[in-house]
Enzyme design. Structure first.
Site, PDB file in Angstrom:
ATOM      1  N   ASN A   1     -10.423  -3.342  -6.626  1.00 32.69           N
ATOM      2  CA  ASN A   1      -9.626  -2.418  -7.444  1.00 32.69           C
ATOM      3  C   ASN A   1     -10.267  -2.091  -8.786  1.00 32.69           C
ATOM      4  OD1 ASN A   1      -6.330  -3.577  -6.349  1.00 32.69           O
ATOM      5  ND2 ASN A   1      -7.653  -1.979  -5.528  1.00 32.69           N
TER       6      ASN A   1
ATOM      7  N   ASP B   1       0.836  -1.199   0.000  1.00 31.44           N
ATOM      8  CA  ASP B   1       0.000   0.000   0.000  1.00 31.44           C
ATOM      9  C   ASP B   1       0.871   1.250   0.000  1.00 31.44           C
ATOM     10  OD1 ASP B   1      -2.326   1.464   0.036  1.00 31.44           O
ATOM     11  OD2 ASP B   1      -2.702   1.196   2.177  1.00 31.44           O
TER      12      ASP B   1
END
Length: 228
Positions: free
Chosen positions: A64, A16
């Site tokens: 996503n 991340d």
């Protein structure tokens, strides 16, 4: 700590911070993803050198797809370039590539490239690199439970046997970069007794040295599995 220090066999990472890395530097978000791929290279080499049996990376989640179409396209292009450019090195180093999640949902050229890479490294006996593509843990658990039910009794053991990671060592350590403190639908079942490590380091800045430090932190912990 009692007895010998625990040794991690299987580490998973929620990678991340690519976007924030780019934003801090007033750079395009796509450049953050490019630097994130470079971090993957370094960490995979580090995992191999450190003797990890398995490394699982959260590359593309089922959520996503909600990102802008241009960003998803950039991610797919980066993934294809990464496989093409690094596959020879992985194959020669004995790395076995494994995909978890429903990668068949991607475009045919991506699916073909992934399957050829998996096949080429299938007989390697070094570190297993599992890449989570179009992966969501709740979906994985539901699929595993359905398969277990079709064969008979549903138990923790029969569900575990049908998970995407069934042929991998149990998860020992789960790392998330960028300061976020949540699992984001990643390896929920596997993480039941895994150790957690959350770091403020943004993924593009994460190196093999950070991985080594995380393994040292893991080795200093006492794993009790619900005992005293």
């Amino acid at each position: 700590m009692n007895g010998d220090a625990p040794r991690a066999r299987h580490v998973a990472i929620i990678m991340d911070g690519n976007g924030r890395w780019a934003k801090k530097r007033r750079l395009p978000r796509a450049l953050g993803h490019q630097r994130g791929v470079e971090a993957v290279r370094k960490v995979v080499r580090g995992a191999r050198d450190l003797g990890l049996e398995a490394l699982t990376l959260y590359a593309f989640s089922t959520e996503n797809w909600r990102r802008p179409e241009e960003e998803v396209s950039d991610l797919m292009s980066l993934m294809k370039r990464f496989i093409v450019s690094d596959l020879d090195e992985f194959a020669e180093a004995g790395v076995r590539l494994k995909i978890i999640g429903n990668y068949q949902a991607f475009k045919p050229d991506v699916v073909e490239l992934v399957e050829k890479a998996v096949e080429r490294t299938a007989r390697n006996s070094g570190t297993t690199l599992a890449v989570a593509l179009n992966y969501g843990s709740q979906d994985e658990i539901a699929r595993a439970a359905s398969k277990a039910a079709a064969k008979g009794a549903i138990t923790p053991e029969t569900i575990s046997a049908e998970l995407d990671t069934a042929d991998m060592p149990p998860l020992d350590l789960l790392i998330r970069t960028s300061g976020e403190v949540r699992l984001s639908n990643f390896l929920l079942w596997q993480a039941a007794y895994a150790e957690m490590l959350f770091t403020d380091v943004l993924w593009p800045d994460f190196t093999a040295e950070h991985l080594k430090a995380a393994l040292n932190t893991f080795a200093a912990r006492e794993r009790r599995y619900g005992g005293r």
